[in-house]
Write a protein that holds these residues in place. Structure first.
Motif, PDB file in Angstrom:
ATOM      1  N   MET A   1       0.826  -1.206   0.000  1.00 18.81           N
ATOM      2  CA  MET A   1       0.000   0.000   0.000  1.00 18.81           C
ATOM      3  C   MET A   1       0.869   1.268   0.000  1.00 18.81           C
ATOM      4  O   MET A   1       0.587   2.244  -0.681  1.00 18.81           O
ATOM      5  CB  MET A   1      -0.924   0.009   1.224  1.00 18.81           C
ATOM      6  CG  MET A   1      -1.802   1.258   1.321  1.00 18.81           C
ATOM      7  SD  MET A   1      -2.883   1.465  -0.116  1.00 18.81           S
ATOM      8  CE  MET A   1      -4.063   0.145   0.195  1.00 18.81           C
ATOM      9  N   SER A   2       1.974   1.216   0.777  1.00 22.64           N
ATOM     10  CA  SER A   2       2.854   2.373   0.830  1.00 22.64           C
ATOM     11  C   SER A   2       3.474   2.668  -0.531  1.00 22.64           C
ATOM     12  O   SER A   2       3.534   3.825  -0.963  1.00 22.64           O
ATOM     13  CB  SER A   2       3.952   2.146   1.870  1.00 22.64           C
ATOM     14  OG  SER A   2       4.803   3.270   1.932  1.00 22.64           O
ATOM     15  N   LEU A   3       3.923   1.616  -1.224  1.00 19.98           N
ATOM     16  CA  LEU A   3       4.509   1.815  -2.559  1.00 19.98           C
ATOM     17  C   LEU A   3       3.459   2.324  -3.537  1.00 19.98           C
ATOM     18  O   LEU A   3       3.758   3.173  -4.386  1.00 19.98           O
ATOM     19  CB  LEU A   3       5.117   0.503  -3.057  1.00 19.98           C
ATOM     20  CG  LEU A   3       6.395   0.050  -2.357  1.00 19.98           C
ATOM     21  CD1 LEU A   3       6.813  -1.335  -2.851  1.00 19.98           C
ATOM     22  CD2 LEU A   3       7.515   1.056  -2.588  1.00 19.98           C
ATOM     23  N   LYS A   4       2.249   1.800  -3.437  1.00 15.41           N
ATOM     24  CA  LYS A   4       1.181   2.263  -4.313  1.00 15.41           C
ATOM     25  C   LYS A   4       0.885   3.737  -4.070  1.00 15.41           C
ATOM     26  O   LYS A   4       0.720   4.519  -5.015  1.00 15.41           O
ATOM     27  CB  LYS A   4      -0.073   1.434  -4.074  1.00 15.41           C
ATOM     28  CG  LYS A   4      -1.258   1.852  -4.934  1.00 15.41           C
ATOM     29  CD  LYS A   4      -2.485   1.009  -4.632  1.00 15.41           C
ATOM     30  CE  LYS A   4      -3.689   1.480  -5.449  1.00 15.41           C
ATOM     31  NZ  LYS A   4      -4.904   0.688  -5.151  1.00 15.41           N
ATOM     32  N   ARG A   5       0.859   4.124  -2.785  1.00  8.80           N
ATOM     33  CA  ARG A   5       0.565   5.522  -2.455  1.00  8.80           C
ATOM     34  C   ARG A   5       1.706   6.427  -2.896  1.00  8.80           C
ATOM     35  O   ARG A   5       1.478   7.553  -3.336  1.00  8.80           O
ATOM     36  CB  ARG A   5       0.303   5.640  -0.950  1.00  8.80           C
ATOM     37  CG  ARG A   5      -0.295   6.990  -0.566  1.00  8.80           C
ATOM     38  CD  ARG A   5      -0.876   6.948   0.822  1.00  8.80           C
ATOM     39  NE  ARG A   5      -2.118   6.192   0.864  1.00  8.80           N
ATOM     40  CZ  ARG A   5      -2.395   5.250   1.754  1.00  8.80           C
ATOM     41  NH1 ARG A   5      -1.513   4.930   2.677  1.00  8.80           N
ATOM     42  NH2 ARG A   5      -3.555   4.628   1.739  1.00  8.80           N
ATOM     43  N   GLN A   6       2.945   5.960  -2.781  1.00  6.44           N
ATOM     44  CA  GLN A   6       4.064   6.745  -3.300  1.00  6.44           C
ATOM     45  C   GLN A   6       3.902   6.998  -4.796  1.00  6.44           C
ATOM     46  O   GLN A   6       4.150   8.104  -5.289  1.00  6.44           O
ATOM     47  CB  GLN A   6       5.380   6.023  -3.033  1.00  6.44           C
ATOM     48  CG  GLN A   6       5.825   6.053  -1.582  1.00  6.44           C
ATOM     49  CD  GLN A   6       7.089   5.249  -1.354  1.00  6.44           C
ATOM     50  OE1 GLN A   6       7.723   4.791  -2.295  1.00  6.44           O
ATOM     51  NE2 GLN A   6       7.458   5.069  -0.086  1.00  6.44           N
ATOM     52  N   GLY A   7       3.467   5.967  -5.516  1.00  2.37           N
ATOM     53  CA  GLY A   7       3.237   6.115  -6.952  1.00  2.37           C
ATOM     54  C   GLY A   7       2.143   7.116  -7.252  1.00  2.37           C
ATOM     55  O   GLY A   7       2.247   7.919  -8.190  1.00  2.37           O
TER      56      GLY A   7
END
Length: 253
Positions: A1-7
């Motif tokens: 989720m964190s990587l998705k939100r960074q994107g």
């Protein structure tokens, strides 16, 4: 989720150029603390740059200075441009000077048709020429390498051929003495020449320009008919506008 939100954050900033953390949180439907937590790795690797209250993409070495300025405070400038659009009707005759905020205004004005636009900016001319039956007149002169804008005596002479509804002008700052100011004499000369050919002078400035100083005085506040900004200015500046009989139009911030 964190990587998705960074994107998602990177995608938003590629679109906006820069954005307040509060606005970014609202756009993504999360809290400001979530945004701050998510961007920490991106700040550490240099993929994002933090400024007071907001985030932006870092400038690249091969990016022209004008493009970097265009990306800075992109969202407030778009808000200002939307307010200008509400004042312009199909078929109006306008002068637009060279500036990042007026470039956003030009983008917004693509929603209108049959405009007559006089400008010294190749950036602005290219956005409006050949679109919706507009007529665009580009003032000729020596082009600056940074932003492809023309300045000098031939430009001022060219301007004297036109009479327009409004001169839409950017500014480097609006100081607390009640002056519009700029960093370059030639930009101030163009602004004054444009005002002389217009029924009304409209200055466009995002909220960061209030209280900002620059060495060249363009004109006092009372020579502007309208000042358009994205957010309510400080009370002291509202008072200055009232004393100068300059109409103040602002968005909600």
């Amino acid at each position: 989720m964190s990587l998705k939100r960074q994107g998602q954050i990177l995608t938003e900033l590629r679109l906006l150029g820069s954005c307040a953390i509060t606005d970014l949180a609202a756009r993504l439907g999360v809290t400001t603390e979530t945004i701050r937590r998510t961007v920490k790795p991106l700040l550490a690797t240099g993929e994002l740059v933090h400024f007071h209250g907001g985030l932006m993409l870092p400038p690249t070495e091969d990016e022209p200075p004008f493009q970097r300025r265009l990306a800075h405070n992109a969202l407030p400038k778009r808000d200002v441009a939307a307010l200008v659009l509400g004042l312009v009707k199909d078929g109006d005759a306008l002068i637009l000077d060279n500036g990042t905020t007026t470039t956003y205004v030009a983008d917004a004005l693509r929603a209108r048709a049959k405009l007559v636009v006089v400008t010294n900016s190749a950036q602005i001319a290219s956005r409006l020429a050949g679109h919706a039956n507009n007529r665009v007149f580009m003032a000729g002169g020596e082009l600056a390498g940074d932003d492809a804008a023309a300045f000098g005596p031939p430009v001022i002479k060219f301007m004297r051929q036109f009479d327009v509804k409004a001169a839409i002008l950017s500014t480097a700052g609006i100081n607390w003495r009640g002056d519009f100011v700029d960093f370059h004499m030639h930009e101030a000369e163009f602004a004054r020449a444009a005002m002389a050919r217009a029924e009304e002078a409209w200055f466009v400035a995002d909220a960061s320009k209030f209280g900002r100083e620059a060495p060249v005085r363009v004109c006092p506040l009372h020579e502007a008919d309208l000042l358009i900004t994205n957010a309510p200015p400080a009370r002291e500046f509202v008072t200055l506008c009232a004393e100068a009989n300059t109409q103040l139009l602002f968005g909600g911030g």
